[in-house]
Design an enzyme around this catalytic site. Structure first.
Site, PDB file in Angstrom:
ATOM      1  N   LYS A   7      43.315  39.093  49.291  1.00  0.00           N
ATOM      2  CA  LYS A   7      43.295  40.360  48.437  1.00  0.00           C
ATOM      3  C   LYS A   7      42.249  41.290  47.985  1.00  0.00           C
ATOM      4  O   LYS A   7      40.968  40.637  47.559  1.00  0.00           O
ATOM      5  CB  LYS A   7      43.400  39.487  47.372  1.00  0.00           C
ATOM      6  CG  LYS A   7      43.629  40.341  46.181  1.00  0.00           C
ATOM      7  CD  LYS A   7      43.690  38.899  44.839  1.00  0.00           C
ATOM      8  CE  LYS A   7      43.983  39.792  43.035  1.00  0.00           C
ATOM      9  NZ  LYS A   7      44.427  40.530  42.823  1.00  0.00           N
ATOM     10  N   THR A  54      42.466  45.234  42.600  1.00  0.00           N
ATOM     11  CA  THR A  54      43.426  44.336  41.504  1.00  0.00           C
ATOM     12  C   THR A  54      44.090  46.251  41.037  1.00  0.00           C
ATOM     13  O   THR A  54      43.567  46.911  40.611  1.00  0.00           O
ATOM     14  CB  THR A  54      42.398  43.533  40.979  1.00  0.00           C
ATOM     15  OG1 THR A  54      43.109  43.228  39.394  1.00  0.00           O
ATOM     16  CG2 THR A  54      40.940  44.129  40.398  1.00  0.00           C
ATOM     17  N   GLU A 114      47.037  43.563  47.916  1.00  0.00           N
ATOM     18  CA  GLU A 114      47.709  42.213  47.187  1.00  0.00           C
ATOM     19  C   GLU A 114      47.514  41.155  47.676  1.00  0.00           C
ATOM     20  O   GLU A 114      48.084  39.965  47.171  1.00  0.00           O
ATOM     21  CB  GLU A 114      48.594  42.316  45.946  1.00  0.00           C
ATOM     22  CG  GLU A 114      47.406  43.457  44.759  1.00  0.00           C
ATOM     23  CD  GLU A 114      47.266  43.285  43.648  1.00  0.00           C
ATOM     24  OE1 GLU A 114      46.617  41.934  44.068  1.00  0.00           O
ATOM     25  OE2 GLU A 114      46.982  43.842  42.908  1.00  0.00           O
TER      26      GLU A 114
HETATM   27  C1  LIG Z   1      42.958  39.273  31.978  1.00  0.00           C
HETATM   28  C2  LIG Z   1      43.802  39.056  32.858  1.00  0.00           C
HETATM   29  O1  LIG Z   1      43.609  40.787  32.912  1.00  0.00           O
HETATM   30  N1  LIG Z   1      42.790  38.741  34.095  1.00  0.00           N
HETATM   31  C3  LIG Z   1      44.010  39.283  35.150  1.00  0.00           C
HETATM   32  C4  LIG Z   1      44.563  41.064  35.448  1.00  0.00           C
HETATM   33  C5  LIG Z   1      45.163  41.072  36.588  1.00  0.00           C
HETATM   34  N2  LIG Z   1      44.726  39.971  37.897  1.00  0.00           N
HETATM   35  C6  LIG Z   1      45.102  40.191  39.178  1.00  0.00           C
HETATM   36  O2  LIG Z   1      45.797  41.728  39.138  1.00  0.00           O
HETATM   37  C7  LIG Z   1      46.162  41.994  40.461  1.00  0.00           C
HETATM   38  C8  LIG Z   1      47.127  43.522  39.304  1.00  0.00           C
HETATM   39  O3  LIG Z   1      47.507  43.042  37.916  1.00  0.00           O
HETATM   40  C9  LIG Z   1      47.522  41.017  40.276  1.00  0.00           C
HETATM   41  O4  LIG Z   1      47.138  40.109  41.453  1.00  0.00           O
HETATM   42  C10 LIG Z   1      46.880  40.288  39.131  1.00  0.00           C
HETATM   43  O5  LIG Z   1      46.856  39.089  39.211  1.00  0.00           O
HETATM   44  C11 LIG Z   1      44.201  38.690  37.725  1.00  0.00           C
HETATM   45  O6  LIG Z   1      43.595  38.050  39.015  1.00  0.00           O
HETATM   46  N3  LIG Z   1      43.840  38.616  36.120  1.00  0.00           N
END
Ligand SMILES: CC(=O)Nc1ccn([C@@H]2O[C@H](CO)[C@@H](O)[C@H]2O)c(=O)n1
Length: 105
Positions: free
Chosen positions: A21, A24, A74
């Protein structure tokens, strides 16, 4: 005051550490990161540090512009990625694609 720290849901830790990954997608509240910035990475759930990354780029992207390349970065399918984003942010149009690579774990 901007932060040198980012959190990820714990379920993504393995993919970040393995290099599977490399992006984000975040909302405006996390658009302050800059290319060349070193960032400390912790779990969202327990705030446990698990690595440092270097930010490679920060680019605006619309939800509707997401494609297979983003999904690959991702380590998900495109439908999975869209579901994850909608689960986190609800219906959202404007996103920021933050690209990074691992520096220390
Ligand atoms: C508090 C808060 O927002 N935390 C987040 C937000 C996003 N993401 C990751 O980013 C990518 C796209 O959104 C995906 O892989 C999501 O899982 C995360 O791990 N933690």
């Amino acid at each position: 005051m901007t932060s040198n720290k980012i959190t990820f849901f714990q379920r993504f830790e393995k993919d970040i550490l393995s290099g599977a990954k490399t992006i984000t997608l975040r909302d405006d509240s996390e658009s302050h990161f800059k290319a060349g910035q070193g960032v400390s990475v912790s779990t969202y759930e327990t705030d446990r540090w698990f690595c440092d990354v270097m930010i490679d780029s920060v680019e605006r992207i619309k939800f509707d512009e997401l494609n297979l390349i983003h999904a690959e970065q991702e380590n998900m399918t495109l439908p999975e990625l869209k579901t994850v984003i909608t689960d986190i942010y609800g219906e959202i149009e404007n996103l920021w694609m933050i690209s990074f690579h691992l520096v220390r774990s």
